[in-house]
Structures are given as C-alpha cells and as structure tokens.
Design a protein around this motif. Structure first.
Motif, PDB file in Angstrom:
ATOM      1  N   GLN A  29      -9.470  -0.765  -0.805  1.00 34.09           N
ATOM      2  CA  GLN A  29      -8.293   0.094  -0.920  1.00 34.09           C
ATOM      3  C   GLN A  29      -7.368  -0.434  -2.000  1.00 34.09           C
ATOM      4  OE1 GLN A  29      -8.879   2.888   1.202  1.00 34.09           O
ATOM      5  NE2 GLN A  29      -6.772   3.230   0.699  1.00 34.09           N
ATOM      6  N   TYR A  30      -6.784   0.459  -2.795  1.00 35.57           N
ATOM      7  CA  TYR A  30      -5.822   0.091  -3.834  1.00 35.57           C
ATOM      8  C   TYR A  30      -4.544   0.889  -3.659  1.00 35.57           C
ATOM      9  CZ  TYR A  30      -9.431  -2.479  -6.299  1.00 35.57           C
ATOM     10  OH  TYR A  30     -10.398  -3.394  -6.627  1.00 35.57           O
ATOM     11  N   CYS A  32      -0.939   1.686  -5.817  1.00 39.68           N
ATOM     12  CA  CYS A  32      -0.344   1.603  -7.152  1.00 39.68           C
ATOM     13  C   CYS A  32       1.153   1.910  -7.068  1.00 39.68           C
ATOM     14  CB  CYS A  32      -1.002   2.612  -8.089  1.00 39.68           C
ATOM     15  SG  CYS A  32      -2.805   2.552  -8.081  1.00 39.68           S
ATOM     16  N   GLN A  37      -2.562   6.043  -4.233  1.00 42.64           N
ATOM     17  CA  GLN A  37      -3.558   5.251  -3.529  1.00 42.64           C
ATOM     18  C   GLN A  37      -4.948   5.786  -3.823  1.00 42.64           C
ATOM     19  OE1 GLN A  37      -2.888   4.619   0.630  1.00 42.64           O
ATOM     20  NE2 GLN A  37      -0.666   4.534   0.374  1.00 42.64           N
ATOM     21  N   HIS A  39      -9.444   4.460  -3.179  1.00 42.20           N
ATOM     22  CA  HIS A  39     -10.352   3.396  -2.760  1.00 42.20           C
ATOM     23  C   HIS A  39     -11.620   3.474  -3.591  1.00 42.20           C
ATOM     24  CE1 HIS A  39     -11.873   6.451   0.157  1.00 42.20           C
ATOM     25  NE2 HIS A  39     -13.014   5.813   0.036  1.00 42.20           N
ATOM     26  N   TRP A  78     -10.631   3.552 -15.445  1.00 41.36           N
ATOM     27  CA  TRP A  78      -9.980   2.541 -14.619  1.00 41.36           C
ATOM     28  C   TRP A  78     -10.174   1.213 -15.330  1.00 41.36           C
ATOM     29  CZ3 TRP A  78     -12.369  -0.169  -9.895  1.00 41.36           C
ATOM     30  CH2 TRP A  78     -11.401  -0.917  -9.217  1.00 41.36           C
ATOM     31  N   SER A  82      -8.510  -8.252 -11.893  1.00 43.56           N
ATOM     32  CA  SER A  82      -8.528  -8.302 -10.430  1.00 43.56           C
ATOM     33  C   SER A  82      -7.122  -8.276  -9.848  1.00 43.56           C
ATOM     34  CB  SER A  82      -9.247  -9.567  -9.960  1.00 43.56           C
ATOM     35  OG  SER A  82     -10.566  -9.554 -10.408  1.00 43.56           O
ATOM     36  N   SER A  85      -4.363  -3.179 -12.176  1.00 43.49           N
ATOM     37  CA  SER A  85      -5.159  -2.264 -12.981  1.00 43.49           C
ATOM     38  C   SER A  85      -4.402  -0.959 -13.216  1.00 43.49           C
ATOM     39  CB  SER A  85      -6.503  -1.992 -12.308  1.00 43.49           C
ATOM     40  OG  SER A  85      -6.306  -1.455 -11.017  1.00 43.49           O
ATOM     41  N   CYS A  98      -1.876  -1.045 -10.153  1.00 42.11           N
ATOM     42  CA  CYS A  98      -2.708  -0.857  -8.957  1.00 42.11           C
ATOM     43  C   CYS A  98      -3.214  -2.221  -8.479  1.00 42.11           C
ATOM     44  CB  CYS A  98      -3.886   0.056  -9.274  1.00 42.11           C
ATOM     45  SG  CYS A  98      -3.385   1.667  -9.917  1.00 42.11           S
ATOM     46  N   ARG A  99      -3.035  -2.459  -7.201  1.00 42.86           N
ATOM     47  CA  ARG A  99      -3.429  -3.746  -6.622  1.00 42.86           C
ATOM     48  C   ARG A  99      -4.234  -3.513  -5.348  1.00 42.86           C
ATOM     49  NH1 ARG A  99      -0.328  -7.715  -9.078  1.00 42.86           N
ATOM     50  NH2 ARG A  99       1.349  -6.853 -10.347  1.00 42.86           N
ATOM     51  N   LYS A 100      -5.212  -4.369  -5.158  1.00 36.39           N
ATOM     52  CA  LYS A 100      -6.063  -4.270  -3.975  1.00 36.39           C
ATOM     53  C   LYS A 100      -5.277  -4.717  -2.758  1.00 36.39           C
ATOM     54  CE  LYS A 100     -10.746  -5.443  -2.611  1.00 36.39           C
ATOM     55  NZ  LYS A 100     -11.951  -6.177  -3.001  1.00 36.39           N
ATOM     56  N   ARG A 101      -5.445  -3.993  -1.664  1.00 36.37           N
ATOM     57  CA  ARG A 101      -4.775  -4.353  -0.404  1.00 36.37           C
ATOM     58  C   ARG A 101      -5.398  -5.557   0.226  1.00 36.37           C
ATOM     59  NH1 ARG A 101      -3.793   0.882   3.234  1.00 36.37           N
ATOM     60  NH2 ARG A 101      -1.573   0.740   3.060  1.00 36.37           N
TER      61      ARG A 101
END
Length: 101
Positions: A29-30, A32, A37, A39, A78, A82, A85, A98-101
């Motif tokens: 899941q991301y 931003c 949001q 995934h 995209w 890491s 993004s 955008c960051r990963k949860r």
C-alpha cells in the motif's frame, strides 16, 4: 584474472549506483500527498507490476534507470526510490511524495 584494473573499474561503477529494488519489495500500500492512495502487486517473475488505483489497474514495465526505479506504460509512469516516489501521466504529476505504509 587477466585484467585486474578493468575488474576494479567495473566493481566501482556497480558500487556507485544503487540497484533498483526487486519488484516484490515494491509491493504493498502507498499513501501520497493530497490523500492519493494506490497499491502495487507484482508477478513472481518480476517483469510486470500492477498498480491499482480506485478506478483502474495499470500494468507497468520496468525501464532502466541509474538511480531508484522507473516503471511505466503508455499512460502512467511511477518513478522514485524506496523512500518516496511520484506518479506521472501525459498531463503532469498525478501524485507526489508517495510512501509505502
């Protein structure tokens, strides 16, 4: 080894540019900026990732990049690292930070 200098140059070049993360490491899941949001899922072979938005699924192919990663298709790109993004289309930035949860 017959050419130790060549080996050292190649090893130094490989160490200078961090490799892009394996596609399976990008799954999840991301979230931003501006509450966007999405995934990401990946094929086991890592050739295609699928970026899921609330209304569409975008199959993306990896493009070579010196730093970070870049996945794209004709409609969406995209790119980033890491840590953070960005999603872009023909009209500009769709989502940033955008960051990963």
């Amino acid at each position: 080894m017959r050419h130790p200098l060549l080996f050292l140059l190649l090893a130094g070049a490989a160490a200078a540019a961090p490799p892009s993360p394996h596609p399976l490491r990008l799954t999840g899941q991301y979230v931003c900026a501006d509450d966007v949001q999405f995934h990401v899922r990946a094929n086991i072979d890592g050739r295609t990732i699928y970026l899921y938005t609330p209304h569409r699924v975008f199959p993306l192919q990896q493009r070579a990049r010196a730093d970070g990663f870049e996945w794209r298709n004709p409609e969406l790109t995209w790119e980033g690292t890491s840590e953070a993004s960005t999603l872009r289309n023909d009209h500009g930035v769709v989502a940033r930070d955008c960051r990963k949860r």
